[in-house]
Scaffold this active site. Structure first.
Site, PDB file in Angstrom:
ATOM      1  N   HIS A   1      23.666  67.375 122.005  1.00  0.00           N
ATOM      2  CA  HIS A   1      22.839  68.550 121.699  1.00  0.00           C
ATOM      3  C   HIS A   1      21.449  68.151 121.217  1.00  0.00           C
ATOM      4  O   HIS A   1      20.759  68.959 120.602  1.00  0.00           O
ATOM      5  CB  HIS A   1      23.543  69.423 120.654  1.00  0.00           C
ATOM      6  CG  HIS A   1      24.824  69.999 121.161  1.00  0.00           C
ATOM      7  ND1 HIS A   1      24.867  71.014 122.093  1.00  0.00           N
ATOM      8  CD2 HIS A   1      26.113  69.674 120.903  1.00  0.00           C
ATOM      9  CE1 HIS A   1      26.127  71.304 122.370  1.00  0.00           C
ATOM     10  NE2 HIS A   1      26.908  70.493 121.664  1.00  0.00           N
TER      11      HIS A   1
ATOM     12  N   TRP B   1      10.418  57.247  83.127  1.00  0.00           N
ATOM     13  CA  TRP B   1      10.281  57.717  84.506  1.00  0.00           C
ATOM     14  C   TRP B   1       9.358  58.915  84.373  1.00  0.00           C
ATOM     15  O   TRP B   1       9.792  60.003  84.006  1.00  0.00           O
ATOM     16  CB  TRP B   1      11.652  58.090  85.060  1.00  0.00           C
ATOM     17  CG  TRP B   1      11.678  58.283  86.538  1.00  0.00           C
ATOM     18  CD1 TRP B   1      11.768  57.301  87.487  1.00  0.00           C
ATOM     19  CD2 TRP B   1      11.622  59.522  87.246  1.00  0.00           C
ATOM     20  NE1 TRP B   1      11.760  57.864  88.738  1.00  0.00           N
ATOM     21  CE2 TRP B   1      11.663  59.216  88.625  1.00  0.00           C
ATOM     22  CE3 TRP B   1      11.511  60.856  86.862  1.00  0.00           C
ATOM     23  CZ2 TRP B   1      11.621  60.200  89.612  1.00  0.00           C
ATOM     24  CZ3 TRP B   1      11.473  61.834  87.844  1.00  0.00           C
ATOM     25  CH2 TRP B   1      11.527  61.495  89.213  1.00  0.00           C
TER      26      TRP B   1
ATOM     27  N   LYS C   1      19.815  55.571  89.547  1.00  0.00           N
ATOM     28  CA  LYS C   1      21.266  55.684  89.682  1.00  0.00           C
ATOM     29  C   LYS C   1      21.793  57.063  89.289  1.00  0.00           C
ATOM     30  O   LYS C   1      22.577  57.660  89.991  1.00  0.00           O
ATOM     31  CB  LYS C   1      21.922  54.614  88.823  1.00  0.00           C
ATOM     32  CG  LYS C   1      23.432  54.629  88.858  1.00  0.00           C
ATOM     33  CD  LYS C   1      23.952  53.581  89.782  1.00  0.00           C
ATOM     34  CE  LYS C   1      25.427  53.694  90.047  1.00  0.00           C
ATOM     35  NZ  LYS C   1      25.724  53.541  91.467  1.00  0.00           N
TER      36      LYS C   1
ATOM     37  N   LYS D   1      23.648  54.245 103.297  1.00  0.00           N
ATOM     38  CA  LYS D   1      23.566  52.873 102.744  1.00  0.00           C
ATOM     39  C   LYS D   1      22.425  52.121 103.406  1.00  0.00           C
ATOM     40  O   LYS D   1      21.658  51.427 102.755  1.00  0.00           O
ATOM     41  CB  LYS D   1      24.855  52.082 102.975  1.00  0.00           C
ATOM     42  CG  LYS D   1      26.059  52.396 102.130  1.00  0.00           C
ATOM     43  CD  LYS D   1      25.817  52.443 100.668  1.00  0.00           C
ATOM     44  CE  LYS D   1      25.700  53.864 100.260  1.00  0.00           C
ATOM     45  NZ  LYS D   1      25.644  54.288  98.952  1.00  0.00           N
TER      46      LYS D   1
ATOM     47  N   ARG E   1      18.632  52.275  86.154  1.00  0.00           N
ATOM     48  CA  ARG E   1      18.423  53.723  86.251  1.00  0.00           C
ATOM     49  C   ARG E   1      17.081  54.055  86.895  1.00  0.00           C
ATOM     50  O   ARG E   1      16.856  55.189  87.288  1.00  0.00           O
ATOM     51  CB  ARG E   1      18.503  54.358  84.859  1.00  0.00           C
ATOM     52  CG  ARG E   1      19.885  54.276  84.246  1.00  0.00           C
ATOM     53  CD  ARG E   1      19.865  54.730  82.811  1.00  0.00           C
ATOM     54  NE  ARG E   1      19.647  56.154  82.701  1.00  0.00           N
ATOM     55  CZ  ARG E   1      20.587  57.053  82.518  1.00  0.00           C
ATOM     56  NH1 ARG E   1      21.838  56.675  82.459  1.00  0.00           N
ATOM     57  NH2 ARG E   1      20.303  58.319  82.407  1.00  0.00           N
TER      58      ARG E   1
ATOM     59  N   ASN F   1      13.880  61.355  76.769  1.00  0.00           N
ATOM     60  CA  ASN F   1      14.212  61.467  78.190  1.00  0.00           C
ATOM     61  C   ASN F   1      14.271  62.958  78.492  1.00  0.00           C
ATOM     62  O   ASN F   1      14.953  63.694  77.792  1.00  0.00           O
ATOM     63  CB  ASN F   1      15.570  60.793  78.435  1.00  0.00           C
ATOM     64  CG  ASN F   1      16.139  61.085  79.816  1.00  0.00           C
ATOM     65  OD1 ASN F   1      17.334  61.074  79.991  1.00  0.00           O
ATOM     66  ND2 ASN F   1      15.297  61.349  80.784  1.00  0.00           N
ATOM     67  N   GLY F   2      13.532  63.382  79.529  1.00  0.00           N
ATOM     68  CA  GLY F   2      13.580  64.793  79.904  1.00  0.00           C
ATOM     69  C   GLY F   2      12.196  65.415  79.930  1.00  0.00           C
ATOM     70  O   GLY F   2      11.192  64.715  80.045  1.00  0.00           O
TER      71      GLY F   2
ATOM     72  N   CYS G   1      15.503  58.125  82.706  1.00  0.00           N
ATOM     73  CA  CYS G   1      15.012  56.959  81.990  1.00  0.00           C
ATOM     74  C   CYS G   1      16.154  56.361  81.193  1.00  0.00           C
ATOM     75  O   CYS G   1      17.281  56.833  81.241  1.00  0.00           O
ATOM     76  CB  CYS G   1      13.898  57.367  81.053  1.00  0.00           C
ATOM     77  SG  CYS G   1      14.523  58.146  79.580  1.00  0.00           S
TER      78      CYS G   1
ATOM     79  N   GLU H   1      27.725  58.290 105.332  1.00  0.00           N
ATOM     80  CA  GLU H   1      27.609  57.312 104.254  1.00  0.00           C
ATOM     81  C   GLU H   1      27.069  55.969 104.758  1.00  0.00           C
ATOM     82  O   GLU H   1      26.247  55.333 104.102  1.00  0.00           O
ATOM     83  CB  GLU H   1      28.977  57.135 103.561  1.00  0.00           C
ATOM     84  CG  GLU H   1      29.026  56.123 102.445  1.00  0.00           C
ATOM     85  CD  GLU H   1      28.099  56.424 101.262  1.00  0.00           C
ATOM     86  OE1 GLU H   1      27.522  57.527 101.197  1.00  0.00           O
ATOM     87  OE2 GLU H   1      27.937  55.532 100.418  1.00  0.00           O
TER      88      GLU H   1
ATOM     89  N   GLU I   1      19.033  53.465 102.160  1.00  0.00           N
ATOM     90  CA  GLU I   1      18.777  53.215 100.746  1.00  0.00           C
ATOM     91  C   GLU I   1      18.315  51.795 100.465  1.00  0.00           C
ATOM     92  O   GLU I   1      17.405  51.588  99.679  1.00  0.00           O
ATOM     93  CB  GLU I   1      20.063  53.427  99.922  1.00  0.00           C
ATOM     94  CG  GLU I   1      20.403  54.844  99.601  1.00  0.00           C
ATOM     95  CD  GLU I   1      21.710  54.922  98.820  1.00  0.00           C
ATOM     96  OE1 GLU I   1      22.753  54.443  99.314  1.00  0.00           O
ATOM     97  OE2 GLU I   1      21.689  55.458  97.699  1.00  0.00           O
TER      98      GLU I   1
HETATM   99  N1  GLU Z   1       8.605  63.704  80.088  1.00  0.00           N
HETATM  100  C1  GLU Z   1       8.471  62.442  79.462  1.00  0.00           C
HETATM  101  C2  GLU Z   1       7.316  61.631  80.024  1.00  0.00           C
HETATM  102  O1  GLU Z   1       6.824  61.871  81.107  1.00  0.00           O
HETATM  103  C3  GLU Z   1       9.777  61.631  79.499  1.00  0.00           C
HETATM  104  C4  GLU Z   1      10.118  61.139  80.861  1.00  0.00           C
HETATM  105  C5  GLU Z   1      11.401  60.315  80.899  1.00  0.00           C
HETATM  106  O2  GLU Z   1      12.477  60.930  80.908  1.00  0.00           O
HETATM  107  O3  GLU Z   1      11.315  59.079  80.969  1.00  0.00           O
HETATM  108  O4  GLU Z   1       6.863  60.738  79.391  1.00  0.00           O
END
Ligand code: GLU
Length: 607
Positions: A503, A74, A602, A484, A27, A100-101, A2, A480, A487
């Protein structure tokens, strides 16, 4: 994955937050929100969906103040809803946080905090309540006490309505950078979101809490002892984050490669001693002479740059090289020892799997050399040595200029390892250096004539499948080129070793399959010709990438994308450029969102 931005200073904060979120948009995320302190209380606005949704809401109801936080989410815990979007507030609404996390022990903490009123399903919200629980007048003490109880990964930013002159940040296994200026301080998950305000930045170290005021930033360990910050000046300007007249960042970044590859050579070629020079490398000749084998740890495009580098190190330094996917390596039993050198390739320097592989190698006594674009990133800080790419900021989610830069760095390193180990002579190195200098001009030539590339994009855009084939250095180009295409155009494409076609994949050859054959002059050229024949004689469509003047390829290919003659070792750096452009023009012809392809982000900071 995020984006976070936090500001405390003298200016109106809302435009700063929205501008920061816009720069972090690449991101990848699913909802966004901001909180501003209006002099009395926190005012929150959030919305699921693209940033534009939030932007139109705040345009109708502007928030005024000089302290604020912004976030793009995210989702990991709880659906993509307005209630789950950050920022989150404590029960008394006097503490605001973004995160974030993942807080791994949130279930246990939530149980303990059950008398608090929860408004979302996120793991994040517990942090607001935990800080509230710990607060008794001293905000820093409350943040430290709360953070000591968290497990998992976090970049957190916390604001207190009772202390509107400051902001707190905390970091563990998720990126967070502070920006320093004489009248304001900022925090963001990515340094380029700070660049419109300041070029003086400092990474927040793992396991630290930072306190930001208008006057400056202080850093503390979890015991509350003050620790030094390590600020540095960023060389990129904020223009790096502008499209400068190009229709997409990706196109701009493809076009920058004549310059960025030249930058990779600038000052690194010592023509008098016939050596490649890397500033402040952190390892010396003796370290390289001890190495018995090399393992490259990388993911995605970086793994492809690693694939080309493997051939370079084997050719010039005569060392065995494994090019491993970091996500596999980290859960395997690779026999690291002090004679193993790990090369960690990561554009962002934050790739979670690569970082885990770095830690694993170092614990087992191996030396680690990182190749990354971002100073102060986690992988840069945790490695024994670093070669910094000079690609400057890359915004397009699909990597282009960082790929060619990474290969230049890897191949130059491979050659210099050959010198250190006495495997190539000064005269040989002299020749290699001369050939390196032809790369930027060769890329420029490819960029100047894209008519045939556009024709191929138009003709095959409704294609059903693409097979990219190559050998040796250009096996990397096959991987690569296909990535591309996948993606950004969402068409199926596969990268394959050309010798492997017989093969299995030859069974796919029909009217719906287009084979992209990367066949520049070099050791495996004739082998490529045979592989192309095998496809053409089964009436498969063939598009070749070939060296100017090749009379044979047009007789067996429906289209040829030409590149100037360059030494074989540099050919992957040049031959990928027409394939980047082919993916680009195909995606544009199909109306895709080139700079922000669906489902991708990203900087991949999760497993
Ligand atoms: N775990 C948190 C959520 O789900 C943060 C996610 C994030 O990194 O945006 O809200």
């Amino acid at each position: 994955m995020c984006g976070i931005i936090g500001y405390v200073g003298t200016k109106e904060v809302l435009p700063i937050l929205m501008g920061g979120l816009r720069l972090l948009e690449y991101r990848g995320y699913d909802s966004a929100g901001v909180v501003v302190f209006d002099g009395k209380r926190f005012r929150v606005e959030k919305a699921p969906g693209k940033l534009q949704v939030l932007a139109s809401r705040v345009a109708r109801k502007p928030l005024e103040g000089t302290l604020g936080l912004g976030h793009t989410r995210w989702a990991t815990h709880g659906g993509v809803t307005e209630a789950n979007a950050h920022p989150h507030l404590s029960c008394d609404e006097r503490i605001a946080i973004v995160h974030n996390g993942i807080i791994e022990n949130y279930v246990e903490l939530k149980k303990r905090l059950r008398r608090h009123k929860f408004r979302s399903e996120t793991d994040t919200e517990i942090v607001a309540h935990l800080v509230e629980e710990k607060y008794s007048g001293d905000p820093r003490a409350a943040v430290l006490a709360a953070v000591r109880e968290l497990r998992g990964a976090y970049a957190l930013v916390i604001a207190f309505a009772r202390h509107p002159d400051r902001l707190y940040g905390a970091r563990l296994n998720a990126p967070l950078v502070v920006g320093l200026d004489s009248t304001e301080s900022l925090l963001a998950s990515d340094l380029h979101a700070l660049l419109p305000h300041t070029r003086r930045v400092a990474p927040v170290e793992e396991g630290r809490v930072v306190e930001l005021t208008r006057a400056g930033v202080r850093s503390f360990d979890l015991d509350g002892r003050e620790q030094p910050l390590k600020p540095f000046e960023v060389e990129w300007s904020a223009e790096a984050a502008e499209k400068s007249g190009y229709s997409h960042f990706m196109l701009k970044e493809i076009h920058e490669q004549a310059d960025t590859t030249a930058q990779e050579l600038q000052g690194r070629l010592d023509r008098a001693r016939n050596e490649v020079v890397f500033e402040d490398l952190g390892l010396d000749r003796a370290d390289f002479r001890r190495v018995r084998r090399v393992v490259i740890a990388a993911c995605g495009t970086s793994w492809h740059a690693g694939t080309a580098t493997k051939y370079g190190i084997e050719e010039f330094a005569r060392l065995p090289v494994d090019c491993a996917l970091a996500s596999e390596l980290r859960y395997g039993d690779y026999p690291f020892d002090r004679h193993t050198l790990m090369l960690a390739f990561s554009q962002s320097g934050e790739t979670a799997d690569t970082l885990a592989a770095v830690r694993m190698a170092r614990e087992a006594g191996a030396k680690v050399l990182a190749i990354t674009n971002i100073r102060g990133s986690s992988i840069a800080r945790e490695s024994d040595a670093v070669v910094y790419m000079r690609a400057r900021l890359e915004v397009g989610v699909a990597a282009t200029k960082t790929y060619t830069s990474q290969m230049m760095c890897g191949l130059l390193l491979g050659m210099q390892m050959g010198r250190w180990r006495g495997m190539i002579t000064g005269a040989h190195m002299g020749v290699l250096m001369k050939t390196a200098l032809q790369v930027p001009g060769a890329i420029q030539r490819v960029l100047e004539d894209v008519a045939e590339i556009k024709r191929v994009a138009e003709r095959f855009k409704k294609g059903y499948d693409f097979m990219y084939i190559g050998r040796r250095y250009n096996l990397a180009t096959a991987y690569e080129g296909a990535l591309k295409m996948k993606e950004i155009s969402y068409l199926h494409a596969e990268g394959y070793g050309a010798g492997e076609m017989k093969h299995g994949p030859l069974a796919l050859v029909d009217d719906h399959l287009t084979t992209l054959a990367i066949a520049p002059q070099g050791r495996v050229y004739e082998k490529m010709v045979s592989n192309i024949q095998q496809v053409a004689s089964r009436k498969g469509h063939v598009v070749s990438v070939g060296t100017d003047g090749d009379a044979l390829l047009p007789t067996m290919s429906e289209h040829v994308l030409w590149i100037p003659a360059v030494a074989e070792v540099w050919s992957p750096v040049v031959s990928v450029v027409p394939l980047q452009l082919l993916a680009y023009y195909t995606a544009v012809a199909l109306g895709r969102d080139v700079d922000q392809p669906r489902n991708l982000a990203k900087s991949v900071t999760v497993e």
